[in-house]
Design a protein around this motif. Sequence first.
Motif, PDB file in Angstrom:
ATOM      1  N   HIS A   1      41.825  43.241  37.392  1.00 16.59           N
ATOM      2  CA  HIS A   1      41.795  41.775  37.337  1.00 16.59           C
ATOM      3  C   HIS A   1      41.210  41.199  38.623  1.00 16.59           C
ATOM      4  O   HIS A   1      40.524  40.171  38.594  1.00 16.59           O
ATOM      5  N   SER A   2      41.423  41.851  39.759  1.00 18.67           N
ATOM      6  CA  SER A   2      40.858  41.391  41.031  1.00 18.67           C
ATOM      7  C   SER A   2      39.335  41.528  41.007  1.00 18.67           C
ATOM      8  O   SER A   2      38.610  40.605  41.399  1.00 18.67           O
ATOM      9  N   LEU A   3      38.859  42.661  40.539  1.00 18.38           N
ATOM     10  CA  LEU A   3      37.419  42.880  40.427  1.00 18.38           C
ATOM     11  C   LEU A   3      36.790  41.822  39.521  1.00 18.38           C
ATOM     12  O   LEU A   3      35.760  41.230  39.856  1.00 18.38           O
ATOM     13  N   LEU A   4      37.426  41.556  38.388  1.00 25.80           N
ATOM     14  CA  LEU A   4      36.889  40.571  37.440  1.00 25.80           C
ATOM     15  C   LEU A   4      36.976  39.155  37.996  1.00 25.80           C
ATOM     16  O   LEU A   4      36.086  38.333  37.760  1.00 25.80           O
ATOM     17  N   HIS A   5      38.031  38.854  38.745  1.00 27.01           N
ATOM     18  CA  HIS A   5      38.162  37.522  39.339  1.00 27.01           C
ATOM     19  C   HIS A   5      37.044  37.273  40.347  1.00 27.01           C
ATOM     20  O   HIS A   5      36.420  36.207  40.337  1.00 27.01           O
ATOM     21  N   GLU A   6      36.802  38.250  41.196  1.00 25.28           N
ATOM     22  CA  GLU A   6      35.737  38.074  42.183  1.00 25.28           C
ATOM     23  C   GLU A   6      34.373  37.999  41.503  1.00 25.28           C
ATOM     24  O   GLU A   6      33.527  37.188  41.890  1.00 25.28           O
ATOM     25  N   ALA A   7      34.169  38.809  40.475  1.00 20.00           N
ATOM     26  CA  ALA A   7      32.917  38.711  39.712  1.00 20.00           C
ATOM     27  C   ALA A   7      32.780  37.324  39.095  1.00 20.00           C
ATOM     28  O   ALA A   7      31.688  36.745  39.089  1.00 20.00           O
ATOM     29  N   ALA A   8      33.883  36.784  38.587  1.00 25.17           N
ATOM     30  CA  ALA A   8      33.850  35.446  37.981  1.00 25.17           C
ATOM     31  C   ALA A   8      33.391  34.402  38.987  1.00 25.17           C
ATOM     32  O   ALA A   8      32.644  33.480  38.634  1.00 25.17           O
ATOM     33  N   HIS A   9      33.823  34.531  40.235  1.00 24.88           N
ATOM     34  CA  HIS A   9      33.357  33.592  41.260  1.00 24.88           C
ATOM     35  C   HIS A   9      31.842  33.622  41.374  1.00 24.88           C
ATOM     36  O   HIS A   9      31.201  32.581  41.511  1.00 24.88           O
ATOM     37  N   LEU A  10      31.263  34.809  41.317  1.00 22.71           N
ATOM     38  CA  LEU A  10      29.808  34.900  41.424  1.00 22.71           C
ATOM     39  C   LEU A  10      29.112  34.402  40.163  1.00 22.71           C
ATOM     40  O   LEU A  10      28.053  33.775  40.249  1.00 22.71           O
ATOM     41  N   VAL A  11      29.698  34.657  39.004  1.00 16.20           N
ATOM     42  CA  VAL A  11      29.105  34.193  37.744  1.00 16.20           C
ATOM     43  C   VAL A  11      28.934  32.680  37.749  1.00 16.20           C
ATOM     44  O   VAL A  11      27.908  32.168  37.285  1.00 16.20           O
ATOM     45  N   VAL A  12      29.896  31.960  38.273  1.00 18.01           N
ATOM     46  CA  VAL A  12      29.836  30.492  38.210  1.00 18.01           C
ATOM     47  C   VAL A  12      28.932  29.887  39.273  1.00 18.01           C
ATOM     48  O   VAL A  12      28.600  28.707  39.191  1.00 18.01           O
ATOM     49  N   LEU A  13      28.503  30.684  40.236  1.00 17.62           N
ATOM     50  CA  LEU A  13      27.650  30.160  41.304  1.00 17.62           C
ATOM     51  C   LEU A  13      26.178  30.199  40.933  1.00 17.62           C
ATOM     52  O   LEU A  13      25.716  31.171  40.337  1.00 17.62           O
TER      53      LEU A  13
END
Length: 157
Positions: A58-70
């Motif tokens: 979930h941590s890996l996916l959360h950090e990836a999500a931050h990049l997806v929205v940028l």
Amino acid sequence: MLLARDADADALDALLARYGLRLAMVPDGAPIPGSYWGEPEAGLVGNTVHARGDTPLHSLLHEAAHLVVLPADRRATVHTDATDSIEEEDAACLLQVLLGEALPGVGKARILADMDAWGYTFRLGSARAYFEHDADEAWQWLADRGIVTEGRKLREP
């Protein structure tokens, strides 16, 4: 808690690649570049998510999500801390669940349970309650950026 090593590595690489992201796995025991919360939590440097086998998925996916929205130009400058925006943080919490749902053998329920186990806090008491009943503004934020459909499903990039 589901760990990065428990996920299908090829599926995880492919999921991140769809968004122009790269996953860099570092050896067990090695420092994780760009980790905001410290090891074993995932880290961000540019368009790369750094993790170890013992990083919570979930941590890996959360950090990836931050990049997806940028936007791409902002991704290039990210190092460790992706945002100071509450709206963007809320959207990343939703998006990590949707990314987990897109991975074989993972799914929404598991990511939500792991978020609760890790210690995420939400007004309604659980990640599931937030996701289902208290995140209208975050859903709209993601929809406005074309990341989710109006039906609250992950849109293919």
